[in-house]
Design a protein around this motif. Sequence first.
Motif, PDB file in Angstrom:
ATOM      1  N   LYS A  20       0.818  -1.207   0.000  1.00 35.04           N
ATOM      2  CA  LYS A  20       0.000   0.000   0.000  1.00 35.04           C
ATOM      3  C   LYS A  20       0.859   1.268   0.000  1.00 35.04           C
ATOM      4  N   TYR A  21       2.002   1.238   0.661  1.00 34.57           N
ATOM      5  CA  TYR A  21       2.846   2.418   0.804  1.00 34.57           C
ATOM      6  C   TYR A  21       4.150   2.348   0.012  1.00 34.57           C
ATOM      7  N   ARG A  22       4.380   1.257  -0.682  1.00 34.93           N
ATOM      8  CA  ARG A  22       5.672   1.035  -1.353  1.00 34.93           C
ATOM      9  C   ARG A  22       6.056   2.173  -2.292  1.00 34.93           C
ATOM     10  N   TRP A  23       5.184   2.550  -3.213  1.00 34.76           N
ATOM     11  CA  TRP A  23       5.529   3.580  -4.193  1.00 34.76           C
ATOM     12  C   TRP A  23       5.665   4.944  -3.548  1.00 34.76           C
ATOM     13  N   TRP A  24       4.910   5.196  -2.478  1.00 31.83           N
ATOM     14  CA  TRP A  24       5.056   6.467  -1.770  1.00 31.83           C
ATOM     15  C   TRP A  24       6.436   6.576  -1.136  1.00 31.83           C
ATOM     16  N   ILE A  25       6.907   5.489  -0.555  1.00 29.70           N
ATOM     17  CA  ILE A  25       8.232   5.493   0.074  1.00 29.70           C
ATOM     18  C   ILE A  25       9.323   5.645  -0.991  1.00 29.70           C
ATOM     19  N   ILE A  26       9.183   4.939  -2.097  1.00 32.44           N
ATOM     20  CA  ILE A  26      10.187   5.036  -3.161  1.00 32.44           C
ATOM     21  C   ILE A  26      10.221   6.457  -3.734  1.00 32.44           C
ATOM     22  N   LEU A  27       9.060   7.023  -4.033  1.00 35.67           N
ATOM     23  CA  LEU A  27       9.009   8.387  -4.562  1.00 35.67           C
ATOM     24  C   LEU A  27       9.506   9.411  -3.540  1.00 35.67           C
ATOM     25  N   GLY A  28       9.160   9.222  -2.270  1.00 33.48           N
ATOM     26  CA  GLY A  28       9.642  10.121  -1.223  1.00 33.48           C
ATOM     27  C   GLY A  28      11.149  10.065  -1.067  1.00 33.48           C
ATOM     28  N   THR A  29      11.708   8.866  -1.168  1.00 34.07           N
ATOM     29  CA  THR A  29      13.162   8.713  -1.069  1.00 34.07           C
ATOM     30  C   THR A  29      13.855   9.382  -2.249  1.00 34.07           C
ATOM     31  N   LEU A  30      13.328   9.193  -3.442  1.00 35.18           N
ATOM     32  CA  LEU A  30      13.923   9.834  -4.612  1.00 35.18           C
ATOM     33  C   LEU A  30      13.799  11.355  -4.539  1.00 35.18           C
ATOM     34  N   ALA A  31      12.664  11.851  -4.021  1.00 39.62           N
ATOM     35  CA  ALA A  31      12.502  13.298  -3.857  1.00 39.62           C
ATOM     36  C   ALA A  31      13.497  13.831  -2.828  1.00 39.62           C
ATOM     37  N   TYR A  32      13.736  13.080  -1.770  1.00 40.12           N
ATOM     38  CA  TYR A  32      14.714  13.495  -0.760  1.00 40.12           C
ATOM     39  C   TYR A  32      16.115  13.566  -1.365  1.00 40.12           C
ATOM     40  N   LEU A  33      16.432  12.612  -2.234  1.00 40.63           N
ATOM     41  CA  LEU A  33      17.766  12.586  -2.826  1.00 40.63           C
ATOM     42  C   LEU A  33      18.018  13.774  -3.750  1.00 40.63           C
ATOM     43  N   VAL A  34      17.008  14.252  -4.447  1.00 41.09           N
ATOM     44  CA  VAL A  34      17.209  15.370  -5.370  1.00 41.09           C
ATOM     45  C   VAL A  34      16.895  16.719  -4.729  1.00 41.09           C
ATOM     46  N   SER A  35      16.298  16.706  -3.559  1.00 45.78           N
ATOM     47  CA  SER A  35      15.918  17.943  -2.885  1.00 45.78           C
ATOM     48  C   SER A  35      17.129  18.629  -2.243  1.00 45.78           C
ATOM     49  N   PRO A  36      17.169  19.939  -2.283  1.00 46.30           N
ATOM     50  CA  PRO A  36      18.257  20.649  -1.605  1.00 46.30           C
ATOM     51  C   PRO A  36      18.044  20.722  -0.091  1.00 46.30           C
ATOM     52  N   ILE A  37      16.842  20.386   0.371  1.00 48.05           N
ATOM     53  CA  ILE A  37      16.557  20.394   1.812  1.00 48.05           C
ATOM     54  C   ILE A  37      16.846  18.997   2.345  1.00 48.05           C
ATOM     55  N   ASP A  38      17.894  18.864   3.128  1.00 49.98           N
ATOM     56  CA  ASP A  38      18.335  17.583   3.671  1.00 49.98           C
ATOM     57  C   ASP A  38      18.576  17.691   5.166  1.00 49.98           C
ATOM     58  N   ILE A  39      18.860  16.541   5.768  1.00 51.70           N
ATOM     59  CA  ILE A  39      19.318  16.523   7.159  1.00 51.70           C
ATOM     60  C   ILE A  39      20.668  17.230   7.229  1.00 51.70           C
ATOM     61  N   ALA A  40      21.527  16.894   6.313  1.00 50.23           N
ATOM     62  CA  ALA A  40      22.829  17.560   6.183  1.00 50.23           C
ATOM     63  C   ALA A  40      22.864  18.173   4.788  1.00 50.23           C
ATOM     64  N   PRO A  41      22.869  19.485   4.668  1.00 47.76           N
ATOM     65  CA  PRO A  41      22.820  20.131   3.350  1.00 47.76           C
ATOM     66  C   PRO A  41      23.970  19.699   2.441  1.00 47.76           C
ATOM     67  N   ASP A  42      23.676  19.623   1.169  1.00 51.94           N
ATOM     68  CA  ASP A  42      24.639  19.112   0.191  1.00 51.94           C
ATOM     69  C   ASP A  42      25.824  20.046  -0.037  1.00 51.94           C
ATOM     70  N   PHE A  43      25.717  21.305   0.348  1.00 52.83           N
ATOM     71  CA  PHE A  43      26.850  22.211   0.136  1.00 52.83           C
ATOM     72  C   PHE A  43      27.979  21.961   1.131  1.00 52.83           C
ATOM     73  N   LEU A  44      27.737  21.182   2.195  1.00 48.70           N
ATOM     74  CA  LEU A  44      28.828  20.775   3.091  1.00 48.70           C
ATOM     75  C   LEU A  44      29.615  19.680   2.378  1.00 48.70           C
ATOM     76  N   PRO A  45      30.943  19.789   2.320  1.00 49.28           N
ATOM     77  CA  PRO A  45      31.745  18.931   1.455  1.00 49.28           C
ATOM     78  C   PRO A  45      31.517  17.418   1.584  1.00 49.28           C
ATOM     79  N   VAL A  46      31.642  16.834   2.715  1.00 54.91           N
ATOM     80  CA  VAL A  46      31.536  15.379   2.827  1.00 54.91           C
ATOM     81  C   VAL A  46      30.241  14.971   3.508  1.00 54.91           C
ATOM     82  N   VAL A  47      29.899  15.663   4.565  1.00 57.48           N
ATOM     83  CA  VAL A  47      28.724  15.318   5.359  1.00 57.48           C
ATOM     84  C   VAL A  47      27.454  15.413   4.529  1.00 57.48           C
ATOM     85  N   GLY A  48      27.400  16.358   3.606  1.00 60.04           N
ATOM     86  CA  GLY A  48      26.216  16.542   2.772  1.00 60.04           C
ATOM     87  C   GLY A  48      25.928  15.368   1.863  1.00 60.04           C
ATOM     88  N   GLN A  49      26.958  14.661   1.454  1.00 57.54           N
ATOM     89  CA  GLN A  49      26.755  13.522   0.570  1.00 57.54           C
ATOM     90  C   GLN A  49      26.565  12.214   1.342  1.00 57.54           C
TER      91      GLN A  49
END
Length: 104
Positions: A20-49
């Motif tokens: 029931k939730y599989r595609w929502w989790i997959i799409l949410g994960t992919l959106a998180y990966l391309v989103s600039p809003i992260d737990i650790a922002p991508d502009f930080l050299p190592v931690v962001g990735q």
Amino acid sequence: MNFSIQSVYNWYRETLRNPKYRWWIILGTLAYLVSPIDIAPDFLPVVGQIDDVAIAVLLISEVSQMAIDHFKSRQTEKDSASEATNTYSEGTARTVDVEASSVQ
């Protein structure tokens, strides 16, 4: 409330395995990966990735494990159907054509 990485992993895994939730989790994960809003922002050299790589590895490992389980179950079903067919055909009478010739 007791928070641990293992509890987050277990929640992610169980939710991903729920159809029931599989595609929502997959799409949410992919959106998180391309989103600039992260737990650790991508502009930080190592931690962001690191968080992006960890989430991507988790998604890939879980989806591949689900695919392996699916193919194993299909193979088991195919094998059991094949055994049932072989058992049925062994129980039926078989006709054998033989050409007879006299020996003198």
